[in-house]
Enzyme design. Structure first.
Site, PDB file in Angstrom:
ATOM      1  N   TRP A 159      -3.260  -4.883   0.284  1.00  0.00           N
ATOM      2  CA  TRP A 159      -3.176  -3.299  -0.025  1.00  0.00           C
ATOM      3  C   TRP A 159      -4.387  -3.491  -0.687  1.00  0.00           C
ATOM      4  O   TRP A 159      -5.357  -1.969  -0.475  1.00  0.00           O
ATOM      5  CB  TRP A 159      -1.631  -3.034  -0.719  1.00  0.00           C
ATOM      6  CG  TRP A 159      -0.752  -3.237   0.690  1.00  0.00           C
ATOM      7  CD1 TRP A 159      -0.342  -4.723   0.614  1.00  0.00           C
ATOM      8  CD2 TRP A 159      -0.376  -3.177   2.134  1.00  0.00           C
ATOM      9  NE1 TRP A 159       0.609  -4.484   1.995  1.00  0.00           N
ATOM     10  CE2 TRP A 159       0.364  -3.411   2.774  1.00  0.00           C
ATOM     11  CE3 TRP A 159      -1.845  -1.848   2.920  1.00  0.00           C
ATOM     12  CZ2 TRP A 159       0.661  -3.197   3.954  1.00  0.00           C
ATOM     13  CZ3 TRP A 159      -1.949  -1.572   4.285  1.00  0.00           C
ATOM     14  CH2 TRP A 159      -0.443  -2.227   4.710  1.00  0.00           C
ATOM     15  N   LYS A 171       9.846   2.342   1.464  1.00  0.00           N
ATOM     16  CA  LYS A 171      10.277   1.235   1.165  1.00  0.00           C
ATOM     17  C   LYS A 171      11.267   1.665  -0.137  1.00  0.00           C
ATOM     18  O   LYS A 171      12.474   1.244   0.399  1.00  0.00           O
ATOM     19  CB  LYS A 171       8.935   0.508   0.687  1.00  0.00           C
ATOM     20  CG  LYS A 171       8.555  -0.365   1.215  1.00  0.00           C
ATOM     21  CD  LYS A 171       6.866  -0.432   0.445  1.00  0.00           C
ATOM     22  CE  LYS A 171       5.534  -0.333   1.591  1.00  0.00           C
ATOM     23  NZ  LYS A 171       5.510  -1.741   3.119  1.00  0.00           N
ATOM     24  N   ASP A 204      -1.319   2.977  -7.157  1.00  0.00           N
ATOM     25  CA  ASP A 204      -0.350   2.389  -5.225  1.00  0.00           C
ATOM     26  C   ASP A 204       0.739   2.600  -6.101  1.00  0.00           C
ATOM     27  O   ASP A 204       0.863   0.764  -6.688  1.00  0.00           O
ATOM     28  CB  ASP A 204      -1.216   1.752  -4.293  1.00  0.00           C
ATOM     29  CG  ASP A 204      -1.416   1.193  -3.278  1.00  0.00           C
ATOM     30  OD1 ASP A 204       0.466   2.124  -3.505  1.00  0.00           O
ATOM     31  OD2 ASP A 204      -0.830   0.922  -2.376  1.00  0.00           O
TER      32      ASP A 204
HETATM   33  N1  PMP Z   1       0.306  -0.153   0.250  1.00  0.00           N
HETATM   34  C1  PMP Z   1       1.397  -1.208  -0.273  1.00  0.00           C
HETATM   35  C2  PMP Z   1       1.454  -1.034  -1.497  1.00  0.00           C
HETATM   36  C3  PMP Z   1       2.147  -1.096   0.785  1.00  0.00           C
HETATM   37  O1  PMP Z   1       2.856  -2.292   0.872  1.00  0.00           O
HETATM   38  C4  PMP Z   1       1.757  -0.530   2.174  1.00  0.00           C
HETATM   39  C5  PMP Z   1       2.825  -0.619   3.345  1.00  0.00           C
HETATM   40  N2  PMP Z   1       3.458  -1.884   3.337  1.00  0.00           N
HETATM   41  C6  PMP Z   1       0.730   0.529   1.893  1.00  0.00           C
HETATM   42  C7  PMP Z   1       0.000   0.485   0.964  1.00  0.00           C
HETATM   43  C8  PMP Z   1       0.224   1.389   3.090  1.00  0.00           C
HETATM   44  O2  PMP Z   1       0.967   1.533   3.329  1.00  0.00           O
HETATM   45  P1  PMP Z   1       0.740   2.327   4.569  1.00  0.00           P
HETATM   46  O3  PMP Z   1       1.783   2.010   6.083  1.00  0.00           O
HETATM   47  O4  PMP Z   1       1.952   4.016   4.284  1.00  0.00           O
HETATM   48  O5  PMP Z   1      -0.373   3.275   4.989  1.00  0.00           O
END
Ligand code: PMP
Length: 360
Positions: A102, A195, A171
């Site tokens: 991510w 989450k 994030d």
């Molecule tokens: N950042 C992290 C730490 C994540 O775990 C995730 C999704 N698992 C995301 C960003 C992406 O999130 P989204 O699917 O809401 O775009």
């Protein structure tokens, strides 16, 4: 209904009180005679719902007055782009720590807008630790971190410091609300809800007010933080139901005693599970001990004589679901967010012990 224990990394389990609250709101929202899914976002009850949700979050996280709370769409992935588009000056650069897939995606999106300095990376060792020896670039506008790495199971225990000329962007998609937080240490925090906060469909942004006013380039209206600040997250039709579920989650967190209490519970659950992983002769943790996440717990077999599927099936019949590890790590991953009860962790530990007795 017999509910199973859902260890999914996201969307993830919700507390029963939250589900009941959400269900009631669909049938008859606050005794208005219609359900929330059918109501205009301009109606008073919905506008009040947004205010209440923001107030509950501000109370739980003790958010200072010079920050705005936004409820946006597009997931955390959209924030990968919105952050640099709004906050990075022309010809500016930003520091990023590459702690997982991510973080790497956030880096890719920033590179489309400006210069990125990757000032630390654990990619070489399959992201099994948090790089701590980072040296900031003097001219970098901000430092971006991913506080919890959902796939690899690492988590910052102490955030890097920034000086007055720069700010921290985080994030926090997979550990927001897992414990108390000093919001004043950050310029901007973002997190997808699915989450620890609610369902998919809404993304939280907490932004310091001076940063929300920046206007470096001509970007689409929907991508500007100032648009959403000026309209209280109602510039366009917002994800009303998702916000409602977030509000139910925030009310539940307040009712159990807030985030200090939540952190204690989370810490306890995580320690129980890590103790078992370390003790059990069949399993091991791939993660550097001091960086282990209290939210996402990957573990693998010590040797590969037994296939992962064997343990997954063993768990499945016991109602322990979605334990398959991410393909880049393999093995297993137990996501034990706020809503996972201690009994779920206990049931997983019992299964690990039974498996050891049968197979070792
Ligand atoms: N950042 C992290 C730490 C994540 O775990 C995730 C999704 N698992 C995301 C960003 C992406 O999130 P989204 O699917 O809401 O775009």
């Amino acid at each position: 209904m017999n509910r199973v224990y859902n260890f999914s990394a996201g969307p993830a389990c919700l507390h029963e009180e939250v589900i009941t609250g959400a269900k009631d709101s669909i049938q008859n929202f606050q005794e208005n005679g219609i359900g929330l899914l059918e109501m205009s976002h301009r109606s008073r009850p919905v506008v009040e719902l947004f205010h209440e949700t923001t107030d509950n979050l501000k109370t739980l996280l003790n958010i200072p007055d010079n920050y705005h709370v936004l409820w946006l769409q597009g997931g955390a992935s959209t924030q990968f782009s919105m952050v640099p588009m709004n906050l990075l000056p022309d010809h500016g650069s930003a520091d990023y720590v590459d702690t997982g897939s991510w973080a790497a995606k956030a880096i890719t999106e920033c590179e489309r807008v400006g210069r990125v300095n990757i000032i630390g990376s654990s990619r070489e060792s399959v992201y099994n630790y948090i790089p701590k020896e980072i040296s900031r670039n003097q001219e970098a506008t901000y430092l971006h971190i991913t506080t919890n790495n959902t796939i690899f199971g690492t988590q910052y225990k102490k955030y890097p410091l920034t000086d007055n000329n720069t700010f921290l962007v985080a994030d926090m998609s997979s550990d927001i609300l897992s414990g108390p937080l000093d919001v004043s240490k950050f310029g901007l925090i973002y997190a997808g809800a699915q989450k620890n906060m609610g369902p998919a469909g809404v993304t939280l942004v907490i932004i310091r007010s001076d940063l929300a006013r920046l206007n470096y380039r001509n970007i689409p209206t929907m991508m500007r933080y100032s648009t959403h600040v000026s309209k209280d997250s109602m510039f366009n039709t917002p994800p009303v139901f998702a916000v409602c579920v977030v509000n139910e989650t925030l009310k539940w967190l307040r009712s159990i005693g807030g985030l200090t209490k939540m952190r204690k519970i989370n810490h306890n659950k995580a320690m129980m599970l890590y103790d078992e992983i370390d003790r059990n002769t069949m399993f091991q943790s791939p993660v550097n001990e001091e960086d282990r996440s209290i939210m996402n717990v990957p573990f693998v077999f010590c040797d590969n004589k037994i296939s992962d599927d064997e343990f997954l099936k063993f768990c499945d019949v016991k109602g322990l679901k979605t334990l398959k590890g991410h393909r880049s790590v393999g093995g297993f991953r137990a996501s034990i967010y706020n809503a996972m009860p201690e009994s779920g962790v206990g049931a997983l530990i019992a299964a690990m012990q039974e498996f050891e007795n049968q197979y070792s």
